[in-house]
Scaffold this motif. Structure first.
Motif: not given
Length: 715
Positions: A596, A598, A611-613, A616, A640-641, A687-688, A690
């Protein structure tokens, strides 16, 4: 390299056989004369052929190369600067560049390094005697000969941005020509006034690269390299001891503190041909002490301020002295500063003056106009951390303390809707949503906070790419997806509009950064495919047809597009398509599982980091073989990215610590302590991010749910 379909087959009567390389101004080909003589033919890029300034610059290159043709340069054989595609032919030099040599075989040994230094210094001496300044001496412009009994002999090439030292020709205002991180500080601060001393600075940087495999001002991007060059001390790594004092003076910030090329040559020629086993390769350089020993004055030397200091330090290197500088006249020396009255040890990590680890929670306080509050958007930069919020247009946090340096308030005007973008930083200028709350753009000087210019709103997205600020001039609507939208490019510091075009695209942000001042535009939905556009003029240079299907153009890197295939509009992908944006050729890579992504993946060389949201985790993919290299542990919980600095991958973790990973294996190198106390904080509040961690010198800056932080790099 083989020829491409659009490459010429003959140029000026020379038969073209192959590509040798591509530079900023043109393409270099291997050609043959009628008699069969091998020549190197440089042809100016078509996009520059109609530009009078570049034609003038090419004439300048031809004239400079002819003036300095000699034992250490490739002589000019023929040229036509007035052709439809201007060209120049020089003698072909068989060999590899210093950059290729170090990449393939590693740093040079002492005999090769000493020879490289003396021959480069001699080449510069002849270039400067011809009243020419090269201005772009770098590993890629240094050729090492092969064959004919001259293996390793040096040739200096590419005088594309050189000029006569006494010429009135000046660099165009606002354009810095050269190749960070091998440029001198004055090439950034006053590029119109450079002299031979810039080549001496570059020679010092090239010697460090040849000995260690790294520039002394290495950084992740050109901007940070420029920042390091101007503000930081050089990192000499394991530069052999006999070279350290001399190279340190070549890398002095002040041009007048550097030796001349003739003086560098004289000192290098006197160095021992072999380094004894007892001499350390990477120990600190000598420093000035109270004890001095007087030597007779050196005859015939320049009387420039600080020159006696230079001879003293050079003498220390030749005599193998440690801790004592010979022949220093303290009355004649200027006040102590790096590279003048002494040579500093360079092992200290580069950190801002007064820096200590810090964190700033950006807590909301309605009674404090400087409070950022929840919903802040922050961008770390070498100048500081820039933040915006619905109540503050822009503020800068000090890179040393995290305290507010200055604040630009947001208007109290009530509006029906308000969008907030992360601050965009380009070459010291920060762009944010306008403080009048009318959804325009404000440009601020990142150092002083002075507003440089304003663009009235409402406008849509904006971003800094390929040296310009790109703005969508109208808001996104459903109708515009079919009818197109207007875009404009602006000069970063002045706000001068460079061009304006209406484009049809399915994407609200269709532009991607390319090299050499090129933009790529995703014009799917119209008839343009993936277009290549000149960033300064807006002119379309070409286009390719993208692969078919429901694909997200995730990123463009090094003239290659990377598309993710969505699975049933879920935002999950199990395949990537990789397309060469020159030839249009496409290949597919399948993942062993769905990811995923994003945000755009990070592509460096032949590796993609995603980075696979959803999981994680961080996935590393070998682009050549189309296979995963590694994936981070699910227990690690990447948050994070990723960013790549100095051969390490950095990511934030949920507890606001930063972890460094080996980009080849994914193994943990180390991690920092958490900057915030996150115990008891809900998952939603963590939350992660960006925003990937940013490394400046030896300091990390990060953005997380709780706020902004700065910590020392992991050891």
């Amino acid at each position: 390299m083989t020829l491409r379909e659009d490459d010429p087959r003959t140029v000026g009567g020379y038969r073209i056989e192959a590509r040798i390389g591509t530079g900023g101004m043109g393409v270099v080909y291997l050609g043959r004369s009628v008699s069969g003589r091998a020549v190197a033919v440089k042809v100016v890029h078509a996009k520059y052929a109609e530009n009078d300034e570049f034609r003038s610059r090419f004439r300048q290159e031809i004239a400079a190369a002819r003036r300095v043709s000699g034992a250490f340069t490739a002589p000019v054989l023929d040229a036509d600067p007035d052709a439809e595609r201007p060209w120049m032919a020089t003698a072909y030099v068989p060999g590899h560049t210093l950059a290729e040599r170090v990449t393939e075989e590693g740093p040079l040994d002492w005999p090769s390094l000493r020879r490289l230094g003396t021959e480069l210094a001699e080449a510069l001496r002849e270039i400067h005697r011809a009243d020419v300044v090269h201005r772009d001496l770098k590993p890629g412009n240094v050729l090492l000969l092969e064959g004919g009994g001259e293996d390793g002999a040096v040739r200096v090439i590419d005088f594309g941005i050189s000029r006569a030292a006494s010429s009135d020709v000046r660099t165009q205002t606002g354009i810095v020509m050269g190749s960070p991180p091998f440029m001198a500080p004055e090439q950034f601060s006053s590029p119109r006034d450079v002299g031979p001393a810039v080549d001496v600075f570059s020679l010092g940087a090239v010697l460090v690269y040849a000995a260690t495999g790294r520039s002394p001002f290495e950084a992740e991007n050109a901007y940070l390299a420029a920042y390091n060059t101007v503000h930081s001390e050089p990192e000499l790594g394991r530069l052999p001891q006999p070279l350290r004092p001399l190279v340190s003076l070549c890398l002095a910030k002040e041009p007048t503190a550097r030796p001349t090329s003739a003086e560098v040559l004289e000192t290098l020629a006197a160095l021992p041909e072999e380094v004894t086993d007892g001499e350390p390769q990477g120990s600190p350089a000598p420093v000035v002490t109270e004890t001095v020993t007087t030597l007779p004055p050196v005859a015939g030397k320049s009387g420039r301020r600080g020159k006696k200091v230079w001879f003293a330090v050079a003498g220390a290197a030749l005599l193998g002295l440690a801790g004592t500088v010979v022949g220093v006249n303290l009355d004649d020396a200027p006040a102590a500063s790096p590279g003048r009255a002494g040579v500093r040890a360079t092992g200290t990590p580069a950190v801002p003056a007064g820096w200590k680890p810090w964190h700033n929670a950006l807590a909301s306080d309605k009674d404090d106009p400087k409070s950022m509050g929840m919903g802040s958007a922050c961008t770390p930069d070498a100048l500081g951390v820039f933040c915006s919020s619905p109540t503050v247009a822009l503020q800068r946090l000090s890179p040393a303390t995290g305290q507010v340096d200055w604040t630009k308030p947001m208007s109290d005007k009530q509006v029906s809707g308000f969008s907030l973008s992360e601050p965009v930083v380009l070459d010291g200028v920060v762009y944010v949503n306008s403080a009048d709350r009318n959804e325009g753009v404000d440009a601020f000087d990142g150092r002083t906070g002075k507003r440089l210019w304003h663009l009235n709103g409402p406008v849509g997205e904006f971003d800094a790419l390929s040296g310009v600020l790109l703005v969508r001039l109208d808001k996104l609507t459903l109708q515009e997806a079919d009818d197109g939208a207007s875009y404009a490019a602006y000069e970063p510091r002045t706000g001068k509009e460079l061009w304006r075009r209406k484009l049809v695209s399915k994407s609200a942000q269709p532009f991607y950064e390319g090299s050499d001042g090129v933009l790529y535009a995703d014009l799917r939905g119209g008839s343009g495919g993936i277009a290549r556009i000149d960033a300064r003029s807006g002119r379309t240079l070409g286009a390719v047809t993208p692969p078919k299907g429901d694909l997200w153009l995730a990123t463009v890197h090094d003239s290659t597009a990377y598309y993710a295939r969505w699975e049933d509009n879920t935002g999950v992908s199990a395949a990537f398509f990789i397309q060469d944006l020159t030839s249009g050729k496409t290949r597919r890579i399948d993942f062993p599982w769905s990811v995923e992504p994003e945000a755009p993946p990070l592509v460096r060389g032949d590796t993609m980091y995603i980075f696979d949201y959803g999981n994680e985790t961080l996935l590393a993919l070998d682009l050549k073989r189309g296979k995963p290299l590694w994936t981070s542990s699910r227990d690690l919980r990447v948050f994070s990215e990723p960013s790549l600095h100095d051969g390490r991958l950095y990511v934030n973790l949920p507890d606001t610590s930063v972890i460094a990973l080996d980009p080849r294996t994914g193994k943990e190198i180390g991690r920092t302590a958490p900057s915030f106390d996150t115990e008891g904080t809900s998952f939603e509040e963590l939350s992660p991010s960006g925003t990937p961690p940013l490394l400046v010198g030896r300091v990390l800056y990060g953005v997380s749910g709780p706020g902004v932080f700065s910590v020392a790099d992991v050891t």
